[in-house]
Design a protein around this motif. Sequence first.
Motif, PDB file in Angstrom:
ATOM      1  N   VAL A  58      11.649  16.668  -3.534  1.00 11.59           N
ATOM      2  CA  VAL A  58      12.842  15.867  -3.819  1.00 11.59           C
ATOM      3  C   VAL A  58      14.109  16.688  -3.595  1.00 11.59           C
ATOM      4  CG1 VAL A  58      11.684  14.409  -5.526  1.00 11.59           C
ATOM      5  CG2 VAL A  58      12.892  16.478  -6.285  1.00 11.59           C
ATOM      6  N   SER A  59      15.210  15.990  -3.410  1.00 12.68           N
ATOM      7  CA  SER A  59      16.514  16.646  -3.378  1.00 12.68           C
ATOM      8  C   SER A  59      17.574  15.667  -3.863  1.00 12.68           C
ATOM      9  CB  SER A  59      16.864  17.150  -1.971  1.00 12.68           C
ATOM     10  OG  SER A  59      16.920  16.091  -1.048  1.00 12.68           O
ATOM     11  N   ILE A  60      18.539  16.166  -4.646  1.00 14.86           N
ATOM     12  CA  ILE A  60      19.668  15.357  -5.093  1.00 14.86           C
ATOM     13  C   ILE A  60      20.649  15.218  -3.937  1.00 14.86           C
ATOM     14  CG2 ILE A  60      21.642  15.277  -6.660  1.00 14.86           C
ATOM     15  CD1 ILE A  60      19.871  16.726  -8.721  1.00 14.86           C
ATOM     16  N   VAL A  61      21.079  13.991  -3.683  1.00 15.37           N
ATOM     17  CA  VAL A  61      21.937  13.733  -2.529  1.00 15.37           C
ATOM     18  C   VAL A  61      23.283  13.187  -2.976  1.00 15.37           C
ATOM     19  CG1 VAL A  61      19.981  13.354  -0.987  1.00 15.37           C
ATOM     20  CG2 VAL A  61      20.988  11.401  -2.197  1.00 15.37           C
ATOM     21  N   ARG A  62      24.271  13.350  -2.119  1.00 14.00           N
ATOM     22  CA  ARG A  62      25.634  12.903  -2.417  1.00 14.00           C
ATOM     23  C   ARG A  62      26.180  11.929  -1.375  1.00 14.00           C
ATOM     24  NH1 ARG A  62      28.809  16.745  -5.624  1.00 14.00           N
ATOM     25  NH2 ARG A  62      27.424  18.232  -6.634  1.00 14.00           N
ATOM     26  N   VAL A  95      36.020  10.049 -13.998  1.00 17.35           N
ATOM     27  CA  VAL A  95      35.366   9.444 -12.831  1.00 17.35           C
ATOM     28  C   VAL A  95      35.262  10.480 -11.718  1.00 17.35           C
ATOM     29  CG1 VAL A  95      35.469   7.643 -11.074  1.00 17.35           C
ATOM     30  CG2 VAL A  95      36.191   7.130 -13.420  1.00 17.35           C
ATOM     31  N   GLU A  96      36.356  11.116 -11.405  1.00  9.29           N
ATOM     32  CA  GLU A  96      36.371  12.131 -10.355  1.00  9.29           C
ATOM     33  C   GLU A  96      35.496  13.325 -10.722  1.00  9.29           C
ATOM     34  OE1 GLU A  96      39.709  14.412  -7.644  1.00  9.29           O
ATOM     35  OE2 GLU A  96      40.143  14.103  -9.768  1.00  9.29           O
ATOM     36  N   LEU A  97      35.553  13.757 -11.967  1.00  8.85           N
ATOM     37  CA  LEU A  97      34.769  14.922 -12.382  1.00  8.85           C
ATOM     38  C   LEU A  97      33.278  14.657 -12.245  1.00  8.85           C
ATOM     39  CD1 LEU A  97      36.722  16.167 -15.544  1.00  8.85           C
ATOM     40  CD2 LEU A  97      36.915  16.946 -13.173  1.00  8.85           C
ATOM     41  N   PHE A  98      32.817  13.496 -12.715  1.00  8.73           N
ATOM     42  CA  PHE A  98      31.386  13.191 -12.593  1.00  8.73           C
ATOM     43  C   PHE A  98      30.992  12.955 -11.136  1.00  8.73           C
ATOM     44  CE2 PHE A  98      31.451  12.552 -17.205  1.00  8.73           C
ATOM     45  CZ  PHE A  98      30.236  13.144 -17.549  1.00  8.73           C
ATOM     46  N   ALA A  99      31.896  12.405 -10.345  1.00  7.75           N
ATOM     47  CA  ALA A  99      31.620  12.259  -8.916  1.00  7.75           C
ATOM     48  C   ALA A  99      31.410  13.625  -8.265  1.00  7.75           C
ATOM     49  CB  ALA A  99      32.747  11.505  -8.222  1.00  7.75           C
ATOM     50  N   GLU A 100      32.232  14.594  -8.643  1.00  8.30           N
ATOM     51  CA  GLU A 100      32.090  15.934  -8.086  1.00  8.30           C
ATOM     52  C   GLU A 100      30.789  16.605  -8.522  1.00  8.30           C
ATOM     53  OE1 GLU A 100      35.601  18.189  -8.919  1.00  8.30           O
ATOM     54  OE2 GLU A 100      36.840  17.034  -7.514  1.00  8.30           O
ATOM     55  N   LEU A 101      30.230  16.153  -9.641  1.00  6.15           N
ATOM     56  CA  LEU A 101      28.951  16.683 -10.110  1.00  6.15           C
ATOM     57  C   LEU A 101      27.761  15.962  -9.473  1.00  6.15           C
ATOM     58  CD1 LEU A 101      29.757  17.176 -13.900  1.00  6.15           C
ATOM     59  CD2 LEU A 101      29.388  18.975 -12.189  1.00  6.15           C
ATOM     60  N   GLY A 102      28.036  14.975  -8.637  1.00  7.22           N
ATOM     61  CA  GLY A 102      26.963  14.323  -7.902  1.00  7.22           C
ATOM     62  C   GLY A 102      26.598  12.925  -8.350  1.00  7.22           C
TER      63      GLY A 102
END
Length: 321
Positions: A58-62, A95-102
């Motif tokens: 698996v891999s976490i994707v953005r 919102v932006e902070l959690f987006a930057e965390l993936g």
Amino acid sequence: MLIDGLQCGSFDRGVFEDLRAGGFTCVTPTLGFWEGAIESLDAIGEWRDLARAHADVVSIVRSTDDILAAHKAGRIALLLGYQNTNLLDGRIRYVELFAELGVRVLQLTYNNQNELGSSCYETVDPGLARFGREVVREMNQCGMLIDLSHVGDKTTLDAIEWSQKPVAITHANPASVFPHKRNKNDAIIKALAAKGGIIGCAAYRNITPEPACDSVDAWAQMVARTVDIAGIDHVGIGTDFSHHSNQAYLDWMRSGRWTRTVQYGAGSAAKPGPSEKPAWLKTISGLASVAPALARIGFNADEVEKITAGNWLRVYRATIG
């Protein structure tokens, strides 16, 4: 390719192996329901550890390109999501902070009304709140997909209209096929499609017709009915399949910390416990039977590809990049 717009429960190596056996390309796991910012950060950390420990599968994707790269490498892409916006703690900047965390998928409300808008279980739905409008536009800017699955009807329609990008109902079915507060009426589904969005058909027994739980061909017929409403370009898969869930997990999903009373979620007093898996989907690898079933009821190869993966990829490209 095979994409599931939402799953939940507890994931481990065995689940990942089952996903691989089912031919999955991408899955959105549920990282939380009622958790605030700190608990949600913990969940992200735990998922990063989990993905690191099983990096061979698996891999976490953005991004959409990350999904395709993971598929090419033989790994299952994990697109991180939450079924509520409690993680924002009322702060637009988060919102932006959690987006930057993936984090790439956020459901605006879960089973209660919150600062953004109403849930599907409220008696009155006043629509998308001012903070909700701010969050919707911020998600548009930050590359997050807006999920409206548990959201009230008026709030759903407001969010569809207010969003500058396509939105999703990741895990629900047409209410005209199975009447339930969790399902969506035809007008909502058509409005969603008109703005380029997608509905992921669920296989959760409490919101799915009994015949569609008994056989994959009947489930494919339900998908075909959804296509009749939304159009072939706006229907995907969103099973709402739960891995290793027990009563404690179910109680947290339904009750969180907000009530002392018994809550049934999408269940009822007659069906209070964990929902039985569909007969054809006892393990998630059984989803591999969907593509042949769609073909058997008359979908051509291009249409099957759209339902099983292509429509999700289009919406992901338009929202998360």
